[in-house]
Design a protein around this motif. Structure first.
Motif, PDB file in Angstrom:
ATOM      1  N   ILE A   1       1.230   3.871  -7.196  1.00 58.64           N
ATOM      2  CA  ILE A   1       0.687   3.079  -8.297  1.00 58.64           C
ATOM      3  C   ILE A   1       1.548   3.194  -9.551  1.00 58.64           C
ATOM      4  O   ILE A   1       1.688   2.232 -10.303  1.00 58.64           O
ATOM      5  CB  ILE A   1      -0.776   3.461  -8.575  1.00 58.64           C
ATOM      6  N   ARG A   2       2.158   4.343  -9.771  1.00 59.15           N
ATOM      7  CA  ARG A   2       3.020   4.511 -10.955  1.00 59.15           C
ATOM      8  C   ARG A   2       4.234   3.587 -10.896  1.00 59.15           C
ATOM      9  O   ARG A   2       4.683   3.083 -11.921  1.00 59.15           O
ATOM     10  CB  ARG A   2       3.471   5.951 -11.092  1.00 59.15           C
TER      11      ARG A   2
ATOM     12  N   ASP B   1       0.817  -1.202   0.000  1.00 59.92           N
ATOM     13  CA  ASP B   1       0.000   0.000   0.000  1.00 59.92           C
ATOM     14  C   ASP B   1       0.854   1.258   0.000  1.00 59.92           C
ATOM     15  O   ASP B   1       0.384   2.326  -0.355  1.00 59.92           O
ATOM     16  CB  ASP B   1      -0.929   0.020   1.210  1.00 59.92           C
TER      17      ASP B   1
ATOM     18  N   LEU C   1       4.286   0.661  -9.367  1.00 61.97           N
ATOM     19  CA  LEU C   1       3.774  -0.683  -9.645  1.00 61.97           C
ATOM     20  C   LEU C   1       3.587  -0.882 -11.143  1.00 61.97           C
ATOM     21  O   LEU C   1       3.955  -1.921 -11.700  1.00 61.97           O
ATOM     22  CB  LEU C   1       2.443  -0.913  -8.920  1.00 61.97           C
ATOM     23  N   GLN C   2       3.020   0.120 -11.800  1.00 59.74           N
ATOM     24  CA  GLN C   2       2.812   0.024 -13.240  1.00 59.74           C
ATOM     25  C   GLN C   2       4.143  -0.012 -13.994  1.00 59.74           C
ATOM     26  O   GLN C   2       4.290  -0.745 -14.973  1.00 59.74           O
ATOM     27  CB  GLN C   2       1.959   1.194 -13.727  1.00 59.74           C
TER      28      GLN C   2
ATOM     29  N   ARG D   1      -5.794  -1.208  -6.150  1.00 67.18           N
ATOM     30  CA  ARG D   1      -5.469   0.176  -5.815  1.00 67.18           C
ATOM     31  C   ARG D   1      -6.359   1.146  -6.579  1.00 67.18           C
ATOM     32  O   ARG D   1      -6.855   2.122  -6.033  1.00 67.18           O
ATOM     33  CB  ARG D   1      -4.004   0.444  -6.143  1.00 67.18           C
ATOM     34  N   LYS D   2      -6.589   0.867  -7.874  1.00 68.78           N
ATOM     35  CA  LYS D   2      -7.456   1.733  -8.671  1.00 68.78           C
ATOM     36  C   LYS D   2      -8.894   1.691  -8.163  1.00 68.78           C
ATOM     37  O   LYS D   2      -9.574   2.713  -8.125  1.00 68.78           O
ATOM     38  CB  LYS D   2      -7.415   1.336 -10.140  1.00 68.78           C
TER      39      LYS D   2
ATOM     40  N   THR E   1      -9.189   3.793  -4.960  1.00 70.36           N
ATOM     41  CA  THR E   1      -9.053   5.238  -5.117  1.00 70.36           C
ATOM     42  C   THR E   1     -10.035   5.818  -6.123  1.00 70.36           C
ATOM     43  O   THR E   1     -10.026   7.014  -6.356  1.00 70.36           O
ATOM     44  CB  THR E   1      -7.625   5.607  -5.551  1.00 70.36           C
TER      45      THR E   1
ATOM     46  N   ILE F   1      -2.579  -3.511  -8.776  1.00 69.16           N
ATOM     47  CA  ILE F   1      -2.952  -2.286  -9.490  1.00 69.16           C
ATOM     48  C   ILE F   1      -4.460  -2.154  -9.570  1.00 69.16           C
ATOM     49  O   ILE F   1      -5.011  -1.077  -9.326  1.00 69.16           O
ATOM     50  CB  ILE F   1      -2.295  -2.263 -10.890  1.00 69.16           C
TER      51      ILE F   1
END
Length: 70
Positions: free
Chosen positions: A7-8, A3, A10-11, A46-47, A50, A43
């Motif tokens: 996210i960027r 957490d 992870l991507q 997370r998306k 959020t 991902i």
């Protein structure tokens, strides 16, 4: 701990692993492909966490039947 990772990042890790797997022609059961699948799950979660809930738009048939004002 996952957490805390943006996210960027992870991507970015997913994209690097995917490029490596494609270049090397790695099979589906390889460690890199398993990590890609795990990153996909992280991902997506997370998306979803959020995401801003959107207001449901009425279908045209619902609008015609609904005479009340919003």
């Amino acid at each position: 701990m996952a957490d805390e990772i943006p996210i960027r990042e992870l991507q970015g890790e997913r994209n690097r692993l995917w490029a490596e797997a494609r270049l090397k022609g790695l099979p589906v059961g390889s460690a890199q492909r398993d990590r890609i699948a795990a990153l996909d799950v992280l991902i997506r979660a997370r998306k979803a966490a959020t995401a801003i809930p959107s207001k449901r738009r009425k279908a045209p048939a619902d609008q015609a039947a609904d005479t009340s004002k919003d």
